[in-house]
Design an enzyme around this catalytic site. Structure first.
Site, short mmCIF file in Angstrom:
data_model
loop_
_atom_site.label_atom_id
_atom_site.label_comp_id
_atom_site.label_asym_id
_atom_site.label_seq_id
_atom_site.Cartn_x
_atom_site.Cartn_y
_atom_site.Cartn_z
N GLU A 83 0.85 -1.19 0.00
CA GLU A 83 0.00 0.00 0.00
C GLU A 83 0.88 1.24 0.00
O GLU A 83 0.45 2.32 0.39
CB GLU A 83 -0.98 -0.01 1.17
N CYS A 120 -3.60 -3.70 4.43
CA CYS A 120 -2.68 -4.74 4.91
C CYS A 120 -3.08 -6.15 4.51
O CYS A 120 -2.25 -7.06 4.53
CB CYS A 120 -2.57 -4.69 6.43
N THR A 163 3.73 3.68 15.60
CA THR A 163 3.53 2.31 15.10
C THR A 163 4.20 2.08 13.74
O THR A 163 3.99 1.04 13.12
CB THR A 163 2.02 1.98 14.96
N HIS A 244 -2.89 -10.05 12.16
CA HIS A 244 -2.31 -8.81 11.65
C HIS A 244 -1.97 -7.97 12.87
O HIS A 244 -2.81 -7.76 13.74
CB HIS A 244 -3.32 -8.08 10.75
N LYS A 253 -6.22 -6.90 22.31
CA LYS A 253 -7.68 -6.68 22.29
C LYS A 253 -8.37 -7.74 21.42
O LYS A 253 -9.40 -8.28 21.79
CB LYS A 253 -8.00 -5.30 21.72
N SER A 364 -7.41 -2.27 6.53
CA SER A 364 -8.36 -1.16 6.73
C SER A 364 -9.17 -0.95 5.47
O SER A 364 -8.75 -1.30 4.38
CB SER A 364 -7.60 0.12 7.06
P1 HMG Z 1 -2.89 7.04 21.05
O1 HMG Z 1 -4.21 7.69 21.09
O2 HMG Z 1 -1.72 7.95 20.96
O3 HMG Z 1 -2.64 6.08 22.28
O4 HMG Z 1 -2.80 6.10 19.82
P2 HMG Z 1 -3.58 5.80 23.53
O5 HMG Z 1 -3.63 7.03 24.36
O6 HMG Z 1 -4.87 5.15 23.09
O7 HMG Z 1 -2.67 4.73 24.27
C1 HMG Z 1 -2.43 3.48 23.68
C2 HMG Z 1 -2.49 2.44 24.80
O8 HMG Z 1 -1.42 2.70 25.70
C3 HMG Z 1 -3.77 2.49 25.64
O9 HMG Z 1 -4.06 1.15 25.99
C4 HMG Z 1 -3.33 3.26 26.88
O10 HMG Z 1 -4.11 2.96 28.04
C5 HMG Z 1 -1.90 2.76 27.03
P3 HMG Z 1 -5.55 0.56 25.80
O11 HMG Z 1 -6.41 1.35 26.69
O12 HMG Z 1 -5.90 0.80 24.34
O13 HMG Z 1 -5.42 -0.87 26.14
N1 HMG Z 1 -1.01 3.68 27.77
C6 HMG Z 1 -0.11 3.25 28.67
N2 HMG Z 1 0.19 2.02 29.16
C7 HMG Z 1 1.18 1.91 30.07
N3 HMG Z 1 1.88 3.00 30.55
C8 HMG Z 1 1.60 4.25 30.10
C9 HMG Z 1 0.56 4.41 29.12
N4 HMG Z 1 0.05 5.48 28.47
C10 HMG Z 1 -0.92 5.02 27.65
N5 HMG Z 1 2.28 5.28 30.55
C11 HMG Z 1 -3.77 4.59 18.23
C12 HMG Z 1 -3.35 4.79 19.69
C13 HMG Z 1 -4.08 3.14 17.96
C14 HMG Z 1 -5.03 5.43 17.96
C15 HMG Z 1 -2.63 5.10 17.31
O14 HMG Z 1 -1.46 4.34 17.56
C16 HMG Z 1 -2.96 5.04 15.84
O15 HMG Z 1 -3.64 5.90 15.29
N6 HMG Z 1 -2.39 4.02 15.12
C17 HMG Z 1 -2.57 3.88 13.68
C18 HMG Z 1 -3.83 3.15 13.34
C19 HMG Z 1 -3.77 1.72 13.80
O16 HMG Z 1 -2.72 1.11 13.92
N7 HMG Z 1 -4.95 1.10 14.00
C20 HMG Z 1 -5.04 -0.30 14.37
C21 HMG Z 1 -6.23 -0.99 13.75
S1 HMG Z 1 -6.36 -0.67 12.01
C22 HMG Z 1 -5.14 -1.68 11.29
O17 HMG Z 1 -4.57 -2.53 11.92
C23 HMG Z 1 -4.83 -1.44 9.86
C24 HMG Z 1 -3.50 -0.76 9.57
O18 HMG Z 1 -2.46 -1.69 9.75
C25 HMG Z 1 -3.51 -0.21 8.16
C26 HMG Z 1 -3.90 -1.11 7.00
O19 HMG Z 1 -4.66 -2.05 7.10
O20 HMG Z 1 -3.47 -0.76 5.93
C27 HMG Z 1 -3.21 0.40 10.48
#
Ligand code: HMG
Length: 445
Positions: A83, A120, A163, A244, A253, A364
């Site tokens: 991609e 992906c 990531t 994935h 999760k 996605s």
């Molecule tokens: P964010 O908002 O910066 O992070 O980004 P957050 O505040 O949600 O924190 C992440 C986790 O860390 C949370 O855990 C927090 O509690 C924990 P959860 O509640 O989710 O279990 N946390 C801590 N833990 C321990 N000590 C600490 C601490 N602070 C926080 N101090 C987000 C998270 C996923 C939104 C971001 O990384 C993002 O936008 N990522 C890109 C999109 C993505 O990867 N999505 C996944 C599903 S889609 C997919 O897999 C397809 C993809 O690969 C693309 C494709 O298919 O082409 C992306």
């Protein structure tokens, strides 16, 4: 029926490393635990200036062909899943074939080449295409080369930035495979979603929080569809479940959701009910919010049980080991997860001959696919040939200032004055631009 599946694989990581706890977190003013514990990542792989999806894909494929003693005449098909493509017409597979033809006397003029796109999941779709091509008897004794290659980069300060990753996985799909046999047992969950897009751009537009929920929803659908083909699933049916892995926290999760789903109506479900009560049912609650709160409470209790934790540490945790060090490789990610699980098994003396894997792919936009595979004798030798640990160790560790400098080089820029951090050796490298704006490559001894 002759077995068809993945005969061998090779992995090529981008040569730079961004350490999330030591380098990224302090610069962002974040607690390192957000990355190492929350997302479950220690580092990202990043491409050096002379690396891109073509060099990484060609290097992985070249290594695979050399190790298996193959020449272009043995390959009837080259499918590239990506991609991160930089051309809407000429497929990446032609560039990769062009690279490989620099180092072989023969050529790939009689191989069918293409490029697969669906975020992906297209790496797995390309495997499916190769499987179908061989099953249909159209391969004339030749094998298919499937290459999943991506520069999975996000814009600076996007929540997805932590990531990031970059690398390629090359897989040889053939009859009588030595790694895993693919099967006809597949289930899909697919819907028109707007959670992660790249409308003619290198850095995606992402609704990160929503993308997490869409991943889970489509994965549940795929699991339900899979059960229509393969029958009910019991947690003991599959030795490992490579998902994935955009980041290991996402799989944490997804695994809890999957386990909750598959234990229903099983002996494990009954034992779990004795320990933490029955799973909440929608009909027992007046509102969706109350139901969702009860599901969350139940899932938290479930993941604390010894039974769940044993299952997780055997079936899921081993598949995350490589991903923790390299980040998201988009199309290659689930294939890294499979390799990681098998590598862990080999290093820990586990006997996986004839073991079943449940492979959970996702893209996605959005689509999930769940399919079953069988590990075949020969897998230990194949996995033992991988040198991914050494590659991970040898990456150049970027300072934050260097990371800031190199990040935008890969935004499909035509010119850059950023110096390379490592020197290419026995590999393909980007070599500038041609007269029609095409990218050029050379093999560096
Ligand atoms: P964010 O908002 O910066 O992070 O980004 P957050 O505040 O949600 O924190 C992440 C986790 O860390 C949370 O855990 C927090 O509690 C924990 P959860 O509640 O989710 O279990 N946390 C801590 N833990 C321990 N000590 C600490 C601490 N602070 C926080 N101090 C987000 C998270 C996923 C939104 C971001 O990384 C993002 O936008 N990522 C890109 C999109 C993505 O990867 N999505 C996944 C599903 S889609 C997919 O897999 C397809 C993809 O690969 C693309 C494709 O298919 O082409 C992306």
């Amino acid at each position: 029926m002759t077995a068809v599946g993945i005969d061998a694989m090779e992995i090529w990581t981008g040569k730079l490393k961004l350490d999330l706890a030591e380098t990224f977190a302090p610069a962002q003013g974040d607690d390192p635990g957000k990355y190492t514990k929350g997302l479950g990542l220690r580092a990202s792989s990043f491409p050096d200036v002379y690396e891109d999806i073509v060099t990484m894909g060609a290097n992985a494929a070249h290594r695979l062909m050399e190790r298996k003693g193959l020449t272009p005449d043995d390959i009837g098909r080259i499918d590239v899943a990506t991609e991160s493509a930089f051309d809407n017409s000429k497929p990446v597979s032609t560039y990769i074939a062009g690279c490989l033809e620099q180092v072989y006397d023969e050529n790939f003029h009689h191989a069918n080449k293409g490029e697969r796109k669906f975020a992906c999941i297209s790496g797995t779709q390309s495997l499916d295409d190769a499987y179908n091509w061989i099953r249909a008897g159209r391969n004339r004794g030749r094998a298919a080369l499937v290459i999943a290659t991506d520069t999975a980069l996000y814009a600076r300060d996007d929540p997805g930035e932590a990531t990031q990753g970059a690398g390629a996985v090359a897989m040889l799909v053939d009859e009588d495979p030595n790694l895993v046999e693919l099967s006809t047992e597949q289930g899909y969950g697919s819907a028109d979603e707007t959670d992660f897009l790249k409308p003619n751009q290198q850095f995606p537009s992402v609704d990160g929080k929503r993308s997490v929920n869409v991943y889970l929803a489509r994965m549940r659908e795929a699991l339900e569809d899979f059960a229509e083909v393969a029958g009910d699933i019991h947690p003991g049916d599959y030795e490992m479940i490579p998902f994935h892995t955009p980041f290991p926290g996402m799989v944490r999760k997804a695994a809890a959701l999957g386990y909750r789903h598959i234990i229903r109506g099983t002996d494990v479900g009954d034992l779990m009910a004795e320990e933490i009560g029955h799973q909440p049912m929608r009909s027992d609650f007046e509102t969706d919010d109350e139901f969702h709160a009860a599901i969350k409470e139940y899932t938290d209790a479930l993941t604390e049980t010894e039974r769940y934790q044993d299952w997780y540490s055997n079936a899921i945790e081993p598949t995350l080991e490589i991903s923790r060090e390299v980040g998201n490789w988009y199309t290659g990610s689930v294939h890294i997860a499979r390799a990681s699980g098998l590598k862990h098994a080999r290093e820990n003396g586990l006997d996986l001959d004839d073991a079943r894997l449940l492979v959970a792919s996702y893209g996605s936009g959005a689509q999930a696919e769940v399919h079953a595979e069988t590990v075949v004798p020969g897998w230990e030798e194949e996995i033992g040939a991988l040198d991914i640990d050494e590659q991970i160790r040898n990456r150049y560790d970027l300072s934050f200032a260097e990371y800031e400098q190199v990040h935008d080089v890969h935004n499909h820029e035509t010119e850059t004055d950023v110096e390379e951090f490592t020197a290419p050796e026995n590999e393909f490298a980007f070599d500038g631009w041609g007269r029609m704006g095409e990218r050029k490559y050379r093999y560096v001894e």
